[in-house]
Structures are given as structure tokens and as C-alpha cells.
Design a protein around this motif. Structure first.
Motif, PDB file in Angstrom:
ATOM      1  N   GLY A  69       0.795  -1.229   0.000  1.00  0.00           N
ATOM      2  CA  GLY A  69       0.000   0.000   0.000  1.00  0.00           C
ATOM      3  C   GLY A  69       0.823   1.271   0.000  1.00  0.00           C
ATOM      4  N   ILE A  70       1.811   1.348  -0.872  1.00  0.00           N
ATOM      5  CA  ILE A  70       2.691   2.521  -0.935  1.00  0.00           C
ATOM      6  C   ILE A  70       2.013   3.662  -1.676  1.00  0.00           C
ATOM      7  N   ASN A  71       1.975   4.824  -1.054  1.00  0.00           N
ATOM      8  CA  ASN A  71       1.533   6.061  -1.701  1.00  0.00           C
ATOM      9  C   ASN A  71       2.624   7.101  -1.511  1.00  0.00           C
ATOM     10  N   LEU A  72       3.118   7.639  -2.626  1.00  0.00           N
ATOM     11  CA  LEU A  72       4.270   8.538  -2.552  1.00  0.00           C
ATOM     12  C   LEU A  72       4.251   9.484  -3.743  1.00  0.00           C
ATOM     13  N   LYS A  73       4.631  10.726  -3.499  1.00  0.00           N
ATOM     14  CA  LYS A  73       4.692  11.714  -4.577  1.00  0.00           C
ATOM     15  C   LYS A  73       6.013  12.460  -4.523  1.00  0.00           C
ATOM     16  N   GLY A  83      12.190  -2.837   1.609  1.00  0.00           N
ATOM     17  CA  GLY A  83      11.502  -2.708   0.326  1.00  0.00           C
ATOM     18  C   GLY A  83      11.948  -1.529  -0.506  1.00  0.00           C
ATOM     19  N   LYS A  84      13.058  -0.882  -0.096  1.00  0.00           N
ATOM     20  CA  LYS A  84      13.530   0.331  -0.774  1.00  0.00           C
ATOM     21  C   LYS A  84      13.880   0.082  -2.241  1.00  0.00           C
ATOM     22  N   SER A  85      14.701  -0.930  -2.478  1.00  0.00           N
ATOM     23  CA  SER A  85      15.164  -1.188  -3.842  1.00  0.00           C
ATOM     24  C   SER A  85      14.025  -1.622  -4.750  1.00  0.00           C
ATOM     25  N   THR A  86      13.094  -2.396  -4.211  1.00  0.00           N
ATOM     26  CA  THR A  86      11.920  -2.780  -4.999  1.00  0.00           C
ATOM     27  C   THR A  86      11.141  -1.541  -5.404  1.00  0.00           C
ATOM     28  N   LEU A  87      10.996  -0.615  -4.460  1.00  0.00           N
ATOM     29  CA  LEU A  87      10.243   0.614  -4.728  1.00  0.00           C
ATOM     30  C   LEU A  87      10.874   1.420  -5.854  1.00  0.00           C
ATOM     31  N   ILE A  88      12.184   1.622  -5.798  1.00  0.00           N
ATOM     32  CA  ILE A  88      12.813   2.479  -6.803  1.00  0.00           C
ATOM     33  C   ILE A  88      12.804   1.828  -8.178  1.00  0.00           C
ATOM     34  N   THR A 129      12.154   5.885  12.767  1.00  0.00           N
ATOM     35  CA  THR A 129      12.666   7.182  12.307  1.00  0.00           C
ATOM     36  C   THR A 129      13.563   7.795  13.368  1.00  0.00           C
ATOM     37  N   LYS A 130      13.155   7.719  14.615  1.00  0.00           N
ATOM     38  CA  LYS A 130      13.963   8.265  15.702  1.00  0.00           C
ATOM     39  C   LYS A 130      15.326   7.582  15.765  1.00  0.00           C
ATOM     40  N   ASN A 131      15.338   6.267  15.537  1.00  0.00           N
ATOM     41  CA  ASN A 131      16.613   5.539  15.536  1.00  0.00           C
ATOM     42  C   ASN A 131      17.527   6.029  14.420  1.00  0.00           C
ATOM     43  N   PHE A 132      16.964   6.266  13.230  1.00  0.00           N
ATOM     44  CA  PHE A 132      17.770   6.778  12.122  1.00  0.00           C
ATOM     45  C   PHE A 132      18.297   8.174  12.430  1.00  0.00           C
ATOM     46  N   VAL A 189      10.469   7.301   5.107  1.00  0.00           N
ATOM     47  CA  VAL A 189      11.076   6.231   5.905  1.00  0.00           C
ATOM     48  C   VAL A 189      10.254   4.962   5.699  1.00  0.00           C
ATOM     49  N   MET A 190      10.956   3.861   5.366  1.00  0.00           N
ATOM     50  CA  MET A 190      10.264   2.602   5.103  1.00  0.00           C
ATOM     51  C   MET A 190      10.583   1.554   6.164  1.00  0.00           C
ATOM     52  N   GLU A 191       9.611   0.698   6.392  1.00  0.00           N
ATOM     53  CA  GLU A 191       9.801  -0.439   7.287  1.00  0.00           C
ATOM     54  C   GLU A 191       8.824  -1.543   6.881  1.00  0.00           C
ATOM     55  N   LYS A 192       9.354  -2.724   6.639  1.00  0.00           N
ATOM     56  CA  LYS A 192       8.544  -3.910   6.317  1.00  0.00           C
ATOM     57  C   LYS A 192       7.554  -3.643   5.187  1.00  0.00           C
ATOM     58  N   GLY A 193       8.046  -2.997   4.142  1.00  0.00           N
ATOM     59  CA  GLY A 193       7.233  -2.804   2.950  1.00  0.00           C
ATOM     60  C   GLY A 193       6.259  -1.646   2.993  1.00  0.00           C
ATOM     61  N   LYS A 194       6.303  -0.860   4.069  1.00  0.00           N
ATOM     62  CA  LYS A 194       5.390   0.275   4.203  1.00  0.00           C
ATOM     63  C   LYS A 194       6.169   1.570   4.421  1.00  0.00           C
ATOM     64  N   ILE A 195       5.562   2.681   4.052  1.00  0.00           N
ATOM     65  CA  ILE A 195       6.113   3.995   4.396  1.00  0.00           C
ATOM     66  C   ILE A 195       5.530   4.387   5.744  1.00  0.00           C
ATOM     67  N   ILE A 196       6.407   4.572   6.714  1.00  0.00           N
ATOM     68  CA  ILE A 196       5.941   4.847   8.080  1.00  0.00           C
ATOM     69  C   ILE A 196       6.020   6.326   8.440  1.00  0.00           C
TER      70      ILE A 196
END
Length: 337
Positions: free
Chosen positions: A23-27, A43-48, A237-240, A213-220
Motif C-alpha cells: 500500500g505505498i503512496n508517494l509523490k 523494500g527500498k530497492s523494490t520501490l525504486i 525514524t527516531k533511531n535513524f 522512511v520505510m519499514e517492512k514494505g510500508k512507508i511509516i
């Protein structure tokens, strides 16, 4: 410029289905340097790879320059892909070909004339600072130089979009910095929209204006870099952010700190970072103040300061001091350990 609508991507291997994107939504707007960050497997590389249809979504829509890629026939898709350059982590150069010929590959495939190819490749090698390496082979170049060749090749077709898949993760810090500066130059001088996949928050800090920021196939989490660095919401995100903006009492001090005194973490963003806040707390609110930790970071030209302090004094004075901080738009939270 780039829009992903309700994207799902699944892989089925040996009767097992793995959902890589959910369910990725991104602009991404024209002119952005947009970063996508996450840990391995997010899932970053799959997304790009969806953006240039190296991967086709299981469900959802990929829109580039206002057109859905699903509506294109093979010829139209090939033409669209010419407008999307890609830079890879491991350079993907042909070891048997000279640098000039590596950069020329997209133009040769497009059957451009020899003079046009020579002019364009010469221009690009000059742009990336490798004019003297035209007749060298990849094995004779450093990692940073190889990546510059990869960048020149990605620019050969005059793309409007440049995709970078972990383009700096194989490089040392100094070389990484030079490559990021080159990407900023490309964005500014060629007005090319850049999308960067990385697991390094320092890369986002240095070059991007927006980040997801992505985690487990989702944008969080998604927003401007200043928003995400200044007010991260999700624990991941806080960890990053903490890899770049350190805001913890050093371990060597924790055992020597008396946490019976009220301890607060303060965050200063923008103008408040240069105001005499601490002076005010001491002299106008009659408090004793112990600074346990402090640092300053610059994000997109805006200063972000972090400080951990202990306040010792009358309870009413501490409450007045906290009200003062709130009025000054200083973010604060009490630290208990």
C-alpha cells in the motif's frame, strides 16, 4: 513528476508468497532530491525499480510525468525509460570497454551519430571531472571515479529523472561526500529530479529536501528533511535520526548523574538555537543548571540544537522556566533515566 498510488508488490517462490510492498503512496515533485531510507529488507530497492518499470507492481499505479506506465505499449515504455537514468551501488561498468565507451552505451543503443556521441560523452566526462580518463579502463579507476562514470552514463540520454540505488554505500566517507556534491550540482544545473535509496541518514541530511522512511514494505513517515529530523514520530525514524543527531547522555556519564534532579531534553530549531535561552533560565528564573550533553547540527541550512540539562531550584521556578521554553518554541521532554 513521480507518483506511486496504492502500490503492492508480491513475489511467489516455491508456493510461498512474500509481500515486498504494502500500500505505498508517494509523490515526488519536479526538482526534488527525494530520499527513501530504511533498513535492509524494508523494500527500498523494490520501490525504486518500480519507477522505471524494472519491477511491475502487483497492484497499484506508477505515474511518471502525468502518465501511467501501465498504459504504455513496449515502444512508449522504452521512450519513457530514456528519461529515467539510474545509478547503481556497484557501478555496473563493462570492464572490457574504455571509460568513453562505457558512457556512450546508452547513445550507441539509441543509434546516435558518432559526432553527437563524441560531443556528449566529452561534455559529460568533463562535467564529472574525468576528462583525462577517457581512454582508461574501469580497473584503473578508484571506486569514486567508477561511480562518476556511472553517473555520466546515466546522464547520457538527458534524463529528467535520476534514480540512485545505494549509490554511495560502497564508498568511503570522503568519496561519498564528493559524489553527493556532484548529485547536488546535477540537480541544480540540469534541473533533474533525483530519487535516492539509502540506509544512511547522513546521506539524507547532506543532500535531500524530502524523505520517506520505510519499514517492512510500508512507508511509516514522510515529510521535509527538516520536519523529519526535527520532529521524528515513529521509533524507527527516531533511531535513524539518532545516527546523525546524537541526543543521549553518554554511557560513561550515566552512572555518575544524579537523576533525582529534574532532567530535560531540549531541542532548538532555527532562530531559537542562537538565542540566550540557558542564560535566561539561570539568571531570570533563579535556577541552578547542569548541562549533561549538547550538540548542534545543520539540516537544510537550519540549525537544530539538542541539549540535556538538569534543573535544580524551587518547583514554581522550574514550572515558570518550562513555560518560558514553551513560549520560545523550544521542544522539551523530561528524562527519567
Amino acid at each position: 513528476m513521480i507518483e506511486l498510488k496504492n502500490i503492492h508488490k508480491s513475489y511467489t517462490r516455491k508456493n510461498t508468497t512474500v509481500e515486498a510492498l504494502k500500500g505505498i503512496n508517494l509523490k515526488v515533485n519536479k526538482g526534488d532530491i527525494f530520499g527513501v531510507i530504511g533498513y535492509s529488507g524494508a523494500g527500498k530497492s523494490t520501490l525504486i525499480r518500480l519507477v522505471n518499470y524494472l519491477e511491475i507492481p502487483t497492484k497499484g499505479e506508477v505515474i511518471v510525468n502525468g502518465q501511467s506506465l501501465a498504459n504504455f505499449n513496449k515502444k512508449e515504455l522504452r521512450e519513457t525509460k530514456k528519461q529515467i537514468g539510474m545509478i547503481f551501488q556497484h557501478f555496473n561498468l563493462l570492464e572490457s570497454k574504455k571509460i568513453f565507451d562505457n558512457v556512450a552505451i546508452p547513445l550507441v543503443l539509441q543509434k546516435k551519430g558518432k559526432q553527437e556521441i563524441k560531443k556528449r560523452v566529452t561534455e559529460l566526462l568533463d562535467f564529472v571531472g574525468l576528462s583525462d580518463k577517457s581512454n582508461s579502463y574501469p580497473s584503473e579507476l578508484s571506486g569514486g571515479q567508477k561511480q562518476r562514470v556511472g553517473i555520466a552514463r546515466a546522464l547520457a540520454s538527458n534524463p529528467s529523472i535520476l534514480l540512485c540505488d545505494e549509490a554511495t554505500s560502497a564508498l568511503d566517507p570522503e568519496t561519498t561526500q564528493s559524489i553527493l556534491q556532484l548529485l547536488k550540482k546535477i540537480n541544480a544545473e540540469y534541473n533533474i529530479t533525483i530519487m535516492i535509496i539509502t540506509h544512511e541518514m547522513a546521506v539524507i541530511q547532506e543532500i535531500c529536501n524530502k524523505v520517506a522512511v520505510m519499514e517492512k514494505g510500508k512507508i511509516i513517515e514522510v515529510g521535509t528533511v527538516l520536519e523529519v529530523f526535527g520532529k521524528p514520530q515513529h521509533p524507527t525514524t527516531k533511531n535513524f535520526v539518532q545516527t546523525v543527531i546524537h541526543a543521549k547522555v553518554p554511557t560513561s556519564l550515566q552512572n555518575n548523574v544524579d537523576f533525582r534532579h529534574q532532567t530535560f531534553k531540549l531541542e532548538f530549531i532555527g532562530e531559537t538555537a542562537s538565542e540566550p535561552i540557558i542564560y535566561e533560565l539561570i539568571h531570570h528564573h533563579h535556577l541552578k543548571l547542569n548541562i549533561l550533553y549538547a550538540n548542534m547540527t545543520e539540516i537544510q541550512g537550519t540549525a537544530i540544537g539538542n541539549m540535556i540539562i538538569q534543573l535544580n531550584g524551587e518547583s514554581s521556578n522550574i514550572q515558570h522556566a518550562l513555560s518560558y521554553l514553551q513560549n520560545k518554541n523550544v521542544l522539551f521532554e523530561e528524562v527519567h533515566t
